[in-house]
Write a protein that holds these residues in place. Structure first.
Motif, PDB file in Angstrom:
ATOM      1  N   ARG A  19       0.833  -1.205   0.000  1.00 42.18           N
ATOM      2  CA  ARG A  19       0.000   0.000   0.000  1.00 42.18           C
ATOM      3  C   ARG A  19       0.868   1.254   0.000  1.00 42.18           C
ATOM      4  N   LEU A  20       1.885   1.305   0.845  1.00 39.12           N
ATOM      5  CA  LEU A  20       2.707   2.506   0.970  1.00 39.12           C
ATOM      6  C   LEU A  20       3.432   2.831  -0.325  1.00 39.12           C
ATOM      7  N   PHE A  21       4.003   1.815  -0.980  1.00 36.52           N
ATOM      8  CA  PHE A  21       4.824   2.076  -2.153  1.00 36.52           C
ATOM      9  C   PHE A  21       4.037   2.129  -3.459  1.00 36.52           C
ATOM     10  N   GLU A  22       2.839   1.519  -3.500  1.00 38.09           N
ATOM     11  CA  GLU A  22       2.178   1.391  -4.793  1.00 38.09           C
ATOM     12  C   GLU A  22       0.743   1.896  -4.860  1.00 38.09           C
ATOM     13  N   THR A  23      -0.037   1.773  -3.796  1.00 38.14           N
ATOM     14  CA  THR A  23      -1.472   2.002  -3.957  1.00 38.14           C
ATOM     15  C   THR A  23      -2.085   3.017  -3.002  1.00 38.14           C
ATOM     16  N   HIS A  24      -1.335   3.582  -2.054  1.00 36.69           N
ATOM     17  CA  HIS A  24      -1.987   4.387  -1.023  1.00 36.69           C
ATOM     18  C   HIS A  24      -2.572   5.667  -1.623  1.00 36.69           C
ATOM     19  N   PRO A  25      -3.755   6.082  -1.143  1.00 38.78           N
ATOM     20  CA  PRO A  25      -4.394   7.300  -1.656  1.00 38.78           C
ATOM     21  C   PRO A  25      -3.561   8.528  -1.300  1.00 38.78           C
ATOM     22  N   LYS A  26      -3.508   9.476  -2.204  1.00 34.04           N
ATOM     23  CA  LYS A  26      -2.665  10.654  -1.967  1.00 34.04           C
ATOM     24  C   LYS A  26      -3.211  11.536  -0.844  1.00 34.04           C
ATOM     25  N   GLU A  27      -4.502  11.406  -0.505  1.00 32.92           N
ATOM     26  CA  GLU A  27      -5.073  12.200   0.584  1.00 32.92           C
ATOM     27  C   GLU A  27      -4.976  11.488   1.934  1.00 32.92           C
ATOM     28  N   GLU A  28      -4.323  10.342   1.952  1.00 33.37           N
ATOM     29  CA  GLU A  28      -4.206   9.532   3.166  1.00 33.37           C
ATOM     30  C   GLU A  28      -3.379  10.229   4.243  1.00 33.37           C
ATOM     31  N   ILE A  29      -3.687   9.937   5.519  1.00 30.24           N
ATOM     32  CA  ILE A  29      -2.889  10.391   6.663  1.00 30.24           C
ATOM     33  C   ILE A  29      -2.136   9.177   7.198  1.00 30.24           C
ATOM     34  N   PRO A  30      -0.859   9.031   6.848  1.00 27.80           N
ATOM     35  CA  PRO A  30      -0.115   7.839   7.263  1.00 27.80           C
ATOM     36  C   PRO A  30       0.380   7.948   8.702  1.00 27.80           C
ATOM     37  N   ILE A  31       0.492   6.791   9.338  1.00 27.80           N
ATOM     38  CA  ILE A  31       1.089   6.666  10.672  1.00 27.80           C
ATOM     39  C   ILE A  31       2.269   5.708  10.547  1.00 27.80           C
ATOM     40  N   LEU A  32       3.453   6.147  10.957  1.00 30.15           N
ATOM     41  CA  LEU A  32       4.667   5.352  10.816  1.00 30.15           C
ATOM     42  C   LEU A  32       5.272   5.025  12.173  1.00 30.15           C
ATOM     43  N   GLY A  33       6.062   3.949  12.211  1.00 32.71           N
ATOM     44  CA  GLY A  33       6.820   3.655  13.415  1.00 32.71           C
ATOM     45  C   GLY A  33       6.905   2.184  13.724  1.00 32.71           C
ATOM     46  N   SER A  34       7.275   1.912  14.941  1.00 29.83           N
ATOM     47  CA  SER A  34       7.505   0.548  15.427  1.00 29.83           C
ATOM     48  C   SER A  34       6.204  -0.061  15.927  1.00 29.83           C
ATOM     49  N   SER A  35       6.336  -1.076  16.782  1.00 29.23           N
ATOM     50  CA  SER A  35       5.142  -1.688  17.372  1.00 29.23           C
ATOM     51  C   SER A  35       4.376  -0.694  18.241  1.00 29.23           C
ATOM     52  N   ARG A  36       5.057   0.325  18.753  1.00 30.46           N
ATOM     53  CA  ARG A  36       4.350   1.354  19.519  1.00 30.46           C
ATOM     54  C   ARG A  36       3.481   2.219  18.606  1.00 30.46           C
ATOM     55  N   ALA A  37       3.768   2.215  17.318  1.00 33.24           N
ATOM     56  CA  ALA A  37       2.859   2.851  16.361  1.00 33.24           C
ATOM     57  C   ALA A  37       1.700   1.920  16.038  1.00 33.24           C
ATOM     58  N   SER A  38       2.017   0.678  15.693  1.00 30.98           N
ATOM     59  CA  SER A  38       0.969  -0.250  15.248  1.00 30.98           C
ATOM     60  C   SER A  38      -0.016  -0.589  16.356  1.00 30.98           C
TER      61      SER A  38
END
Length: 282
Positions: A19-38
């Motif tokens: 999803r991140l590299f190929e299909t994610h919507p350009k209006e998306e609000i991404p959340i990144l990080g480790s298991s403390r993110a997920s």
């Protein structure tokens, strides 16, 4: 079979990277990080446009790699990045632990992967890939049955809680931790931040009471946060000292479902108070 399971399970690392590299919507609000993110951010409490790309075992090197990849893509919405209270540990040498099996055509991804991870183990569907199949089948079932985890737009929110006896045992094993950020890390982070033409929001969440009591890195952490907030397009939300009890945690550094929902609601309130970010969180 593997591809079908991956694309039907938003909580798997392979789906997240596809999803991140190929299909994610350009209006998306991404959340990144480790298991403390997920495990700590519940996207449905944040925005219908939010998606959680956090991955268990992922270090800051990988988080910065993914942040740079997103900053090079089209999009104007904020990117939320979890900041672990122990900071930037070890060497900043590139290290990817996520499952990139469906995006190995990206040369930057391939260059950063160790040789044993450069196999297209899910390109051709079939039961012969029994090792990967087991992992993805378990994720697919867990997403639907919600036995130990609740999947929420990529997040894997923990349904577990601990008894007082379990916490007594856990607390007895906790050792003091501090915050690390070397000059080498500063140079790498500065290079990534130079790409930022959209808001990047760094969020540091709470830890269980005994872990926080033993933590020795507050002064170093706050100094880093001041430096970070002074960089262009960078925002900081410091919630490390939220007074959360053990009932909201799954372990000393990860919230359970109730804790994640409460924490995400607090983060949303902070975002809505900032003029440059509020329009994205109505």
């Amino acid at each position: 079979m593997n591809v079908a399971l991956i694309t039907a399970s938003s909580g798997t690392a392979a789906y997240k990277m596809l999803r991140l590299f190929e299909t994610h919507p350009k209006e998306e609000i991404p959340i990144l990080g480790s298991s403390r993110a997920s495990q700590n951010f519940a996207p449905s409490r944040l925005s219908p446009r939010a998606f959680n790309y956090g991955m268990d075992g992922s270090g800051q090197s990988e988080t910065l790699f993914l942040l740079a990849a997103l900053l090079r893509q089209e999009g104007a919405a904020p990117i939320l990045v979890n900041l672990d209270p122990w900071g930037f540990v070890g060497s900043p040498a590139p290290s990817l632990v996520g499952d990139y099996c469906l995006v190995l055509g990206d040369p930057d991804v391939r260059a950063r992967l160790p040789p044993e991870k450069r196999r297209l183990k899910a390109r051709i569907p079939g039961f012969r890939f029994h090792g990967a199949l087991r992992e993805h089948l378990a994720a697919w079932l867990n997403a639907r049955l919600a036995v130990t985890k609740q999947v929420d737009a990529g997040a894997t929110l923990q349904l577990l809680s601990r008894t007082p006896e379990e916490w007594a045992f856990i607390n007895a094993s906790i050792t003091p931790q501090t915050f690390a950020f070397s000059e080498e890390w500063r140079r790498l982070l500065s290079d990534v931040l130079a790409l930022a033409d959209r808001p990047v929001v760094w969020v540091i969440g709470p830890c269980a009471p005994r872990w926080a009591e033993l933590y020795t890195g507050r002064e170093a952490l706050r100094g880093f946060l001041r430096w970070l907030a002074a960089q262009p397009n960078q925002h900081v939300i410091d919630l490390f000292d939220l007074p959360y009890g053990e009932d909201l945690f799954m372990d000393p550094t990860h919230l359970n479902l109730q804790g994640a929902e409460r924490f995400t609601t607090t983060v949303l309130g902070e975002l809505r108070e900032r003029p440059g970010l509020a329009p994205f969180f109505p």
